[in-house]
Design an enzyme around this catalytic site. Structure first.
Site, short mmCIF file in Angstrom:
data_model
loop_
_atom_site.label_atom_id
_atom_site.label_comp_id
_atom_site.label_asym_id
_atom_site.label_seq_id
_atom_site.Cartn_x
_atom_site.Cartn_y
_atom_site.Cartn_z
N HIS A 139 -29.52 -11.56 40.55
CA HIS A 139 -30.79 -11.38 41.26
C HIS A 139 -32.02 -12.02 40.60
CE1 HIS A 139 -33.50 -9.53 44.07
NE2 HIS A 139 -34.05 -8.73 43.19
N ASP B 42 -26.08 -12.65 44.18
CA ASP B 42 -27.11 -11.60 44.18
C ASP B 42 -26.60 -10.36 44.92
OD1 ASP B 42 -30.69 -11.75 44.61
OD2 ASP B 42 -29.38 -10.00 44.58
N SER C 179 -38.23 -10.84 44.89
CA SER C 179 -37.59 -9.64 45.45
C SER C 179 -38.55 -8.91 46.38
CB SER C 179 -37.10 -8.77 44.29
OG SER C 179 -36.09 -7.90 44.70
O1 LIG Z 1 -36.93 -8.07 37.46
C1 LIG Z 1 -36.56 -7.25 38.31
C2 LIG Z 1 -36.29 -5.83 38.04
C3 LIG Z 1 -36.07 -5.19 39.39
C4 LIG Z 1 -35.91 -6.37 40.35
C5 LIG Z 1 -36.70 -6.24 41.62
C6 LIG Z 1 -36.09 -5.18 42.50
C7 LIG Z 1 -36.58 -5.29 43.93
O2 LIG Z 1 -37.72 -5.60 44.16
N1 LIG Z 1 -35.67 -5.07 44.94
C8 LIG Z 1 -34.25 -4.79 44.67
C9 LIG Z 1 -33.83 -3.52 45.32
C10 LIG Z 1 -34.13 -3.53 46.79
C11 LIG Z 1 -33.73 -2.21 47.37
O3 LIG Z 1 -33.87 -2.33 48.75
C12 LIG Z 1 -33.56 -1.21 49.51
C13 LIG Z 1 -33.12 -0.03 48.96
C14 LIG Z 1 -32.82 1.03 49.81
C15 LIG Z 1 -32.98 0.88 51.19
F1 LIG Z 1 -32.70 1.89 52.04
C16 LIG Z 1 -33.43 -0.29 51.74
C17 LIG Z 1 -33.73 -1.35 50.88
CL1 LIG Z 1 -34.32 -2.85 51.52
C18 LIG Z 1 -35.61 -3.78 47.02
C19 LIG Z 1 -36.06 -5.05 46.35
N2 LIG Z 1 -36.34 -7.51 39.59
#
Ligand SMILES: O=C1CC[C@@H](CCC(=O)N2CCC(COc3ccc(F)cc3Cl)CC2)N1
Length: 310
Positions: free
Chosen positions: A285, A255, A138
């Site tokens: 995800h 996802d 992620s």
């Molecule tokens: O085990 C696990 C527990 C958690 C998960 C990891 C989560 C993680 O890293 N994410 C998911 C959410 C994502 C939100 O992205 C944004 C939000 C607002 C915005 F304005 C622009 C973006 Cl890009 C960023 C990446 N895995």
């Protein structure tokens, strides 16, 4: 600042203790001097984890966790890789888990990459000459991509589990992106909403584990953090056509947190000769914490991919 006990004097001669931060504690109250840690160039203490094989290691693997979680969630995957006589290491990024820093706040996304390079250099000194692989999930996938991009010839391969490469179209229309950037100037700490735990995995047990893990952050994504993620997505878009290192992309078809189209886009755009994309039908995800069938396939895929490139 360092936490010092009341009335603590220096040694017998009255000199101050050598380490001026002898009592530095984690956000949970544990003493860093009793835990594996590194100190980043801003002086922040980062909690580290090491999975050291019993035999002489034949490669190094660094795991980069995602937003709002921590390195302890990779124990199973790390042990599997460690059992291949590979030394696995990780740290909790600034503002995450048992590391210092305000929760899910970062002055500049580059800090995450800088800290990973510092840890990698430390491990290369201890284990010179070994191949190094990166695994990122992620937001940690975005960190892995940008870390490999800074040293294009240094890594034997990069494995990306549902990486953050592109924005979810519905959550980030140009208007919303513009508003987030505008808002960042006036109210950077406003919350935009938190990660929906139900989007984590189809496994109810894993959703419960995620919710109940005190080392996870469940608060809202702040505008300032979101803007850093937006800038990161823009940086990745720019460098995709220059990627030549080997990579393995793993993404859940269902996802809802990181758009699978980002992985398709990277697979189609990066000129790497050695590239693989595996899509997991209906999976959510966190593929390494999905339904047992998916997670076991993902672990096997990663294990085989590394061993084949040692
Ligand atoms: O085990 C696990 C527990 C958690 C998960 C990891 C989560 C993680 O890293 N994410 C998911 C959410 C994502 C939100 O992205 C944004 C939000 C607002 C915005 F304005 C622009 C973006 Cl890009 C960023 C990446 N895995």
């Amino acid at each position: 600042m360092c936490v010092r006990k009341e009335g603590q004097l220096g040694g017998l001669g009255g000199e101050m203790p050598s380490e001026e931060c002898a009592d530095r504690v984690t956000p949970q109250g544990s003493l860093y001097r009793e835990l594996p840690h590194i100190i980043n160039t801003d002086g922040q203490y980062l909690f580290c984890r090491y999975w050291s094989p019993k035999t002489k290691p034949r490669a190094l693997v660094m795991i980069m966790h995602g937003a709002g979680e921590h390195s302890g969630r990779y124990n199973e995957l790390a042990e599997l890789i460690m059992n291949e006589s590979i030394f696995v290491f990780a740290h909790d990024h600034v503002g995450h888990g048992q590391s210092e820093g305000n929760r899910m706040v970062i002055s500049n996304f580059q800090v995450y990459i800088r800290d990973c390079l510092q840890h990698i250099d430390h491990m290369k000194e201890k284990y010179p000459g070994l191949n190094i692989f990166l695994i990122g999930h992620s937001m940690g996938g975005a960190i892995a991509i940008l870390t490999a991009n800074e040293r294009p010839n240094d890594f034997a391969g990069v494995m990306l589990i549902a990486p953050l490469i592109t924005l979810q179209p519905e959550t980030s229309t140009p208007t919303k992106v513009f508003l987030a950037r505008l808002l960042n100037y006036v109210l950077p700490n406003i919350g935009l909403g938190s990660i929906d735990p139900n989007f984590i995995s189809r496994s109810e047990e894993e959703v419960k584990n995620y919710i109940n893990d005190p080392l996870n952050y469940h608060g809202s994504v702040k505008v300032s953090f979101a803007v850093q993620l937006l800038n990161t997505v823009a940086r990745i878009e720019e460098i995709l056509p220059k990627i030549t290192w080997p990579f393995l992309l793993l993404h859940g078809e269902a996802d809802k947190l990181c758009d699978i189209n980002g992985s398709y886009h990277m697979y189609d755009t990066a000129p790497s000769k050695d590239r693989t994309l595996k899509v997991y039908t209906s999976a959510y995800h966190v593929l390494h914490k999905e339904l047992p069938q998916v997670t076991s396939e993902v672990f096997t895929e990663i294990q085989k991919w590394i061993v084949k490139r040692l």
